[in-house]
Scaffold this motif. Structure first.
Motif, PDB file in Angstrom:
ATOM      1  N   GLU A   1       0.836  -1.197   0.000  1.00 12.69           N
ATOM      2  CA  GLU A   1       0.000   0.000   0.000  1.00 12.69           C
ATOM      3  C   GLU A   1       0.873   1.251   0.000  1.00 12.69           C
ATOM      4  O   GLU A   1       1.842   1.340   0.762  1.00 12.69           O
ATOM      5  CB  GLU A   1      -0.912   0.033   1.231  1.00 12.69           C
ATOM      6  CG  GLU A   1      -1.800   1.277   1.284  1.00 12.69           C
ATOM      7  CD  GLU A   1      -2.560   1.418   2.588  1.00 12.69           C
ATOM      8  OE1 GLU A   1      -3.180   2.484   2.790  1.00 12.69           O
ATOM      9  OE2 GLU A   1      -2.513   0.478   3.406  1.00 12.69           O
ATOM     10  N   ILE A   2       0.547   2.187  -0.869  1.00 11.63           N
ATOM     11  CA  ILE A   2       1.179   3.509  -0.829  1.00 11.63           C
ATOM     12  C   ILE A   2       0.297   4.355   0.079  1.00 11.63           C
ATOM     13  O   ILE A   2      -0.759   4.845  -0.317  1.00 11.63           O
ATOM     14  CB  ILE A   2       1.312   4.114  -2.227  1.00 11.63           C
ATOM     15  CG1 ILE A   2       2.197   3.220  -3.093  1.00 11.63           C
ATOM     16  CG2 ILE A   2       1.899   5.523  -2.152  1.00 11.63           C
ATOM     17  CD1 ILE A   2       2.336   3.683  -4.521  1.00 11.63           C
ATOM     18  N   ALA A   3       0.734   4.510   1.317  1.00 11.91           N
ATOM     19  CA  ALA A   3      -0.127   5.073   2.352  1.00 11.91           C
ATOM     20  C   ALA A   3       0.013   6.575   2.517  1.00 11.91           C
ATOM     21  O   ALA A   3      -0.889   7.234   3.039  1.00 11.91           O
ATOM     22  CB  ALA A   3       0.167   4.385   3.687  1.00 11.91           C
ATOM     23  N   GLY A   4       1.132   7.141   2.105  1.00 13.86           N
ATOM     24  CA  GLY A   4       1.342   8.573   2.264  1.00 13.86           C
ATOM     25  C   GLY A   4       2.432   9.066   1.344  1.00 13.86           C
ATOM     26  O   GLY A   4       3.339   8.306   0.980  1.00 13.86           O
ATOM     27  N   TRP A   5       2.354  10.328   0.973  1.00 12.82           N
ATOM     28  CA  TRP A   5       3.359  10.901   0.089  1.00 12.82           C
ATOM     29  C   TRP A   5       3.519  12.391   0.383  1.00 12.82           C
ATOM     30  O   TRP A   5       2.616  13.036   0.909  1.00 12.82           O
ATOM     31  CB  TRP A   5       2.988  10.688  -1.386  1.00 12.82           C
ATOM     32  CG  TRP A   5       1.578  11.053  -1.741  1.00 12.82           C
ATOM     33  CD1 TRP A   5       1.111  12.240  -2.221  1.00 12.82           C
ATOM     34  CD2 TRP A   5       0.416  10.203  -1.634  1.00 12.82           C
ATOM     35  NE1 TRP A   5      -0.253  12.207  -2.428  1.00 12.82           N
ATOM     36  CE2 TRP A   5      -0.708  10.958  -2.078  1.00 12.82           C
ATOM     37  CE3 TRP A   5       0.214   8.890  -1.211  1.00 12.82           C
ATOM     38  CZ2 TRP A   5      -1.998  10.433  -2.092  1.00 12.82           C
ATOM     39  CZ3 TRP A   5      -1.083   8.370  -1.232  1.00 12.82           C
ATOM     40  CH2 TRP A   5      -2.164   9.130  -1.666  1.00 12.82           C
ATOM     41  N   GLY A   6       4.682  12.909   0.064  1.00 12.61           N
ATOM     42  CA  GLY A   6       4.956  14.319   0.286  1.00 12.61           C
ATOM     43  C   GLY A   6       5.947  14.839  -0.733  1.00 12.61           C
ATOM     44  O   GLY A   6       6.821  14.101  -1.186  1.00 12.61           O
ATOM     45  N   VAL A   7       5.803  16.103  -1.119  1.00  5.72           N
ATOM     46  CA  VAL A   7       6.709  16.754  -2.075  1.00  5.72           C
ATOM     47  C   VAL A   7       6.959  18.173  -1.586  1.00  5.72           C
ATOM     48  O   VAL A   7       6.004  18.913  -1.317  1.00  5.72           O
ATOM     49  CB  VAL A   7       6.119  16.786  -3.498  1.00  5.72           C
ATOM     50  CG1 VAL A   7       7.136  17.394  -4.469  1.00  5.72           C
ATOM     51  CG2 VAL A   7       5.689  15.404  -3.965  1.00  5.72           C
ATOM     52  N   ALA A   8       8.218  18.575  -1.470  1.00  7.56           N
ATOM     53  CA  ALA A   8       8.544  19.922  -0.989  1.00  7.56           C
ATOM     54  C   ALA A   8       9.893  20.362  -1.534  1.00  7.56           C
ATOM     55  O   ALA A   8      10.752  19.536  -1.849  1.00  7.56           O
ATOM     56  CB  ALA A   8       8.570  19.951   0.543  1.00  7.56           C
ATOM     57  N   ASN A   9      10.066  21.652  -1.649  1.00 12.15           N
ATOM     58  CA  ASN A   9      11.335  22.235  -2.073  1.00 12.15           C
ATOM     59  C   ASN A   9      12.090  22.744  -0.851  1.00 12.15           C
ATOM     60  O   ASN A   9      11.474  23.105   0.164  1.00 12.15           O
ATOM     61  CB  ASN A   9      11.098  23.384  -3.050  1.00 12.15           C
ATOM     62  CG  ASN A   9      12.309  23.682  -3.913  1.00 12.15           C
ATOM     63  OD1 ASN A   9      13.301  24.231  -3.448  1.00 12.15           O
ATOM     64  ND2 ASN A   9      12.238  23.308  -5.184  1.00 12.15           N
ATOM     65  N   ASP A  10      13.419  22.782  -0.927  1.00  9.10           N
ATOM     66  CA  ASP A  10      14.189  23.312   0.206  1.00  9.10           C
ATOM     67  C   ASP A  10      14.545  24.786   0.030  1.00  9.10           C
ATOM     68  O   ASP A  10      15.133  25.397   0.928  1.00  9.10           O
ATOM     69  CB  ASP A  10      15.430  22.476   0.478  1.00  9.10           C
ATOM     70  CG  ASP A  10      16.447  22.495  -0.664  1.00  9.10           C
ATOM     71  OD1 ASP A  10      16.336  23.354  -1.564  1.00  9.10           O
ATOM     72  OD2 ASP A  10      17.350  21.633  -0.661  1.00  9.10           O
TER      73      ASP A  10
ATOM     74  N   LYS B   1      11.117  31.492   4.433  1.00 12.76           N
ATOM     75  CA  LYS B   1      10.633  30.460   3.524  1.00 12.76           C
ATOM     76  C   LYS B   1       9.138  30.254   3.742  1.00 12.76           C
ATOM     77  O   LYS B   1       8.654  30.335   4.861  1.00 12.76           O
ATOM     78  CB  LYS B   1      11.398  29.154   3.742  1.00 12.76           C
ATOM     79  CG  LYS B   1      12.871  29.265   3.364  1.00 12.76           C
ATOM     80  CD  LYS B   1      13.614  27.941   3.512  1.00 12.76           C
ATOM     81  CE  LYS B   1      15.075  28.099   3.082  1.00 12.76           C
ATOM     82  NZ  LYS B   1      15.834  26.824   3.170  1.00 12.76           N
ATOM     83  N   ARG B   2       8.432  29.974   2.640  1.00 18.82           N
ATOM     84  CA  ARG B   2       6.977  29.946   2.739  1.00 18.82           C
ATOM     85  C   ARG B   2       6.363  28.839   1.888  1.00 18.82           C
ATOM     86  O   ARG B   2       7.004  28.281   0.989  1.00 18.82           O
ATOM     87  CB  ARG B   2       6.402  31.308   2.337  1.00 18.82           C
ATOM     88  CG  ARG B   2       6.915  31.800   0.991  1.00 18.82           C
ATOM     89  CD  ARG B   2       7.035  33.300   0.957  1.00 18.82           C
ATOM     90  NE  ARG B   2       7.634  33.752  -0.295  1.00 18.82           N
ATOM     91  CZ  ARG B   2       7.102  34.685  -1.062  1.00 18.82           C
ATOM     92  NH1 ARG B   2       5.976  35.262  -0.728  1.00 18.82           N
ATOM     93  NH2 ARG B   2       7.698  35.055  -2.179  1.00 18.82           N
TER      94      ARG B   2
ATOM     95  N   LYS C   1      12.074  31.942  -1.983  1.00 18.35           N
ATOM     96  CA  LYS C   1      11.915  31.129  -0.771  1.00 18.35           C
ATOM     97  C   LYS C   1      10.606  30.346  -0.775  1.00 18.35           C
ATOM     98  O   LYS C   1       9.799  30.412   0.149  1.00 18.35           O
ATOM     99  CB  LYS C   1      12.019  32.012   0.482  1.00 18.35           C
ATOM    100  CG  LYS C   1      13.361  32.734   0.593  1.00 18.35           C
ATOM    101  CD  LYS C   1      13.465  33.538   1.872  1.00 18.35           C
ATOM    102  CE  LYS C   1      14.822  34.233   1.969  1.00 18.35           C
ATOM    103  NZ  LYS C   1      14.960  35.027   3.214  1.00 18.35           N
ATOM    104  N   LEU C   2      10.429  29.576  -1.840  1.00 22.34           N
ATOM    105  CA  LEU C   2       9.204  28.805  -2.039  1.00 22.34           C
ATOM    106  C   LEU C   2       9.449  27.342  -1.683  1.00 22.34           C
ATOM    107  O   LEU C   2      10.284  26.686  -2.283  1.00 22.34           O
ATOM    108  CB  LEU C   2       8.738  28.914  -3.495  1.00 22.34           C
ATOM    109  CG  LEU C   2       8.720  30.329  -4.091  1.00 22.34           C
ATOM    110  CD1 LEU C   2       8.286  30.289  -5.543  1.00 22.34           C
ATOM    111  CD2 LEU C   2       7.813  31.260  -3.274  1.00 22.34           C
ATOM    112  N   MET C   3       8.698  26.810  -0.724  1.00 20.12           N
ATOM    113  CA  MET C   3       8.933  25.457  -0.223  1.00 20.12           C
ATOM    114  C   MET C   3       7.854  24.445  -0.595  1.00 20.12           C
ATOM    115  O   MET C   3       7.860  23.318  -0.118  1.00 20.12           O
ATOM    116  CB  MET C   3       9.083  25.475   1.299  1.00 20.12           C
ATOM    117  CG  MET C   3      10.429  25.977   1.775  1.00 20.12           C
ATOM    118  SD  MET C   3      10.692  25.613   3.524  1.00 20.12           S
ATOM    119  CE  MET C   3      10.776  23.830   3.503  1.00 20.12           C
TER     120      MET C   3
END
Length: 666
Positions: free
Chosen positions: A215-224, A508-509, A562-564
């Motif tokens: 199962e793919i239960a969770g995912w996240g994508v973010a920039n540093d 950062k925001r 500063k886009l995260m």
């Protein structure tokens, strides 16, 4: 919300073809990294890679396509309407190296690979591509998971393939990112990465009629929001992506049982990952591992290859040794091991990071969360790497007894960026309400901002870029040296954020950027290739190479502004921004960002289009969307993959939305 499952998967690496075959090779501690033979490295300092010789020896016209077709060869018959997402990131390397003309039989755009895959598998569904550098296939899996979870799709195939090509090898060599010895993830003397041939196919479904491998239960994508080629030292982007995946999957920080790391073997990447681990998980000692010491860095395919292998790891409750390590970095002791490690096999976290500052994380769970732990069934697995050394007793438990903390309590509330627990898990169906804050466009007409325009005028031809003076505050001194694609993208971002009232910032925001582009960075790719031709590649330009990924322009925007939020590009084959619109709104719907700049960007030079009667559109069109509260006035609503306004009008492109906004505000 529907659950999301992996129903079938397969991989191809330098070790060979087949998921089971690769897994056994990894468990035995074998590596495919060896001397490069398919191009001359004599003038360079770096000479090794992981090469899929069994595919290359067939001398296919396109090794990339041959790898991809090999990865899907043994898949079961898929539903005809299965959507295909392509996530190879340097699919044009062979085309550029061959100096082929426009219209060549060598595939070079994502649509060429998608068409070949659909023909091979007899599929007629929709398609998409995703480019997020070395996190591309991880982001693609996240996109597919959101589509299935929200009920838009019930069958999606993610495919990626990339090469240890001369193009990428000389580029990473110019950046001094390659190892002159071997790839050694989390070694205290690590000195760089090794590239690898690789391909992967992940078939994802809602599991109602199909097998359930994991199962793919969770995912996240973010920039540093740090730098286009260097990770943030504090790991903030990776931490944000992990936090998103944990919250979405209802997994506490103390409940993660194993961590499949990006583990490139470079000094800064591995240090950043260890910092992120310490920040999220504290001093917990649980299995952390990486596979790039065995198969090399397979670029866009890397994340999905690791996801596929994680299905076998969950099934067997056994983690492969981290190949190549000689002396563990102190912070990796009692986490990373030279030996195969056991674990309960209920869940595993896997992450990837890439150029442009992108980070992505996925939580996989065993399909039977209550399965008993049976160690006796694992006696056939090898116990050690041949000749391995270890800094800890192999009988020491991988981690202490796990606890189950309150999922609503943030793992680290002191972090200077939002985790958004209130919207990181959707609890049921319902419309996503959206406001349009502003926008911009650049064409052969004068540049324009959405809230100030009285009409939408977009003219093809030589672009009219706004003057640099006053465009960026503080000044962006490198702006004048950027290639046309990057310069256009940055200028459009400056105007869009100003129009939306988001151009002033101190910290950062939570703002994401998702762009569509047809020609990607093909012009820069060709210019970079020209620098590799003299003196055996030692004069290759590191500056040009850094911009040979279409998502890097977003990385420049993220670092400056500063886009995260989530950041990636998709391939445009229709109207301006049509391909980016749904993926961007899916990211908002998933709770991964509250505000996203959705855009279209293309800047193809005429020299690239010899023989084309009509030049494609060039320019940029950006619109800033923000999630609205349900009791707040909104401009559009998004449900089941369809965008409409309160009057019932439907929209599928940024052009239509721009015209609608101007008409309503006029």
């Amino acid at each position: 919300m529907k659950k999301v499952f992996i129903s079938a998967c397969d991989i191809v690496t330098g070790l060979g073809s087949g998921l089971d075959y690769n897994f056994r090779k990894l468990m035995a501690g074998e590596t495919a990294i060896d001397a490069i033979g398919h191009f001359d490295t004599g003038r360079l300092l770096f000479h090794k890679a992981s090469v899929a010789k069994h595919v290359r020896e067939r001398n296919p016209e396109s090794v990339t396509l041959a790898l991809a077709l090999e990865a899907v060869r043994d898949l079961p018959e898929l539903p005809r309407d299965t959507m295909v997402i392509w996530a190879g990131v340097k699919s044009d390397a062979e085309y550029v190296e061959a100096e082929a003309a426009y219209g060549s039989n060598i595939p070079y755009l994502p649509e060429h690979y998608i068409e070949a895959l659909q023909t091979k598998l007899n599929l007629s569904g929709d398609h998409l591509s995703c480019n997020a550098a070395c996190a591309a296939s991880t982001v693609a899996i996240s996109l597919a998971a959101q589509m299935i979870s929200s009920g838009q799709r019930n069958s999606v195939l993610v495919v990626a393939a990339d090469l240890a090509s001369r193009f990428t090898h000389t580029g990473f060599s110019a950046l001094r990112a390659l190892s002159p010895t071997d790839c050694r993830p989390f070694d205290e003397n690590r000195d760089g990465l090794c590239l690898g041939d690789g391909a992967v196919a992940i078939w994802m479904t809602d599991g109602t009629e199909y097998p359930r491998l994991a199962e793919i239960a969770g995912w996240g994508v973010a920039n540093d929001a740090n730098h286009i080629t260097g990770p943030a030292r504090d790991g903030c982007g990776l931490i944000a992506a992990i936090e998103q995946a944990l919250r979405m999957s209802d997994t506490g920080c103390d409940s993660v049982e194993a961590f499949c790391a990006h583990g490139t073997g470079t000094v800064y990447n591995d240090a950043m990952e260890l910092t992120a681990i310490e920040t999220v998980f504290g001093d917990r000692k649980f299995p952390v591992f990486g596979i790039k010491g065995a198969i090399g860095h397979t670029m866009g395919a890397a994340g999905a290859i690791e996801v596929a292998l994680c299905t076998k790891i969950l099934e067997g409750e056994r983690i492969p040794p981290t190949c190549g390590v000689l002396n563990l970095e102190p912070r990796a002791v009692e986490r990373v091991s030279y030996l195969a490690q056991t674990f309960p096999g209920h869940n595993i976290l896997t992450t990837n990071s890439g150029f442009g500052g992108v980070n992505a994380a996925i939580i996989l769970k065993h399909t039977d969360a209550d399965k008993p732990l049976d160690r006796d069934s694992q006696s056939d697995w090898p116990d050690t790497n041949a000749g391995a050394q270890t800094n800890r007793d192999s009988s020491t438990p991988c981690h202490p007894e796990l606890s189950q903390p309150d999922i609503n309590s943030p793992c680290h509330p002191e972090l200077p960026f939002p985790c958004h627990p209130e919207r990181s898990r959707r609890t049921g169906p319902g419309a996503l309400h959206l406001r349009v804050l502003g926008g911009s466009w650049i064409s052969a007409a004068a540049p324009a901002m959405l809230n100030q325009a009285s009409s939408f005028e977009f003219i093809d031809g030589e672009l009219q870029l706004p003057p640099a003076r006053g465009l960026f505050t503080p000044p962006l001194v490198r702006y004048g040296r950027f290639d046309p694609y990057t310069k256009t993208g940055l200028a459009a971002m400056a105007l869009a954020l100003k129009d939306a009232g988001l151009d002033e910032f101190d910290e950062k925001r939570d703002i994401g950027v998702i762009l569509s582009t047809h020609w990607e960075s093909l012009d820069t790719d060709r210019k970079y290739h020209e620098t590799t031709l003299a003196d055996g590649g030692i004069a290759s330009s590191p500056n040009l190479f850094s911009y040979t990924l279409p998502n890097v322009v977003i990385g420049e925007c993220a670092a400056y502004y500063k886009l995260m939020g989530p950041t990636f590009t998709v391939n445009e084959t229709g109207d301006r921004g049509g391909a980016a619109l749904k993926p961007a709104l899916d990211m908002i719907e998933a709770g991964l960002s509250g505000t996203i700049v959705v855009g279209w960007l293309d800047s193809p030079p005429e020299s690239m289009l010899t023989g084309v009667q009509t030049l494609p559109q060039r320019g940029a069109l950006y619109i800033v969307f923000q999630r609205a509260a349900h009791d707040e006035k909104y401009d559009y609503q998004y449900i089941n993959g369809f965008l409409s306004d309160p009057d019932g009008g439907t929209f599928s492109s940024l052009t239509a939305i721009a015209r609608d906004q101007i008409q309503k505000k006029g």
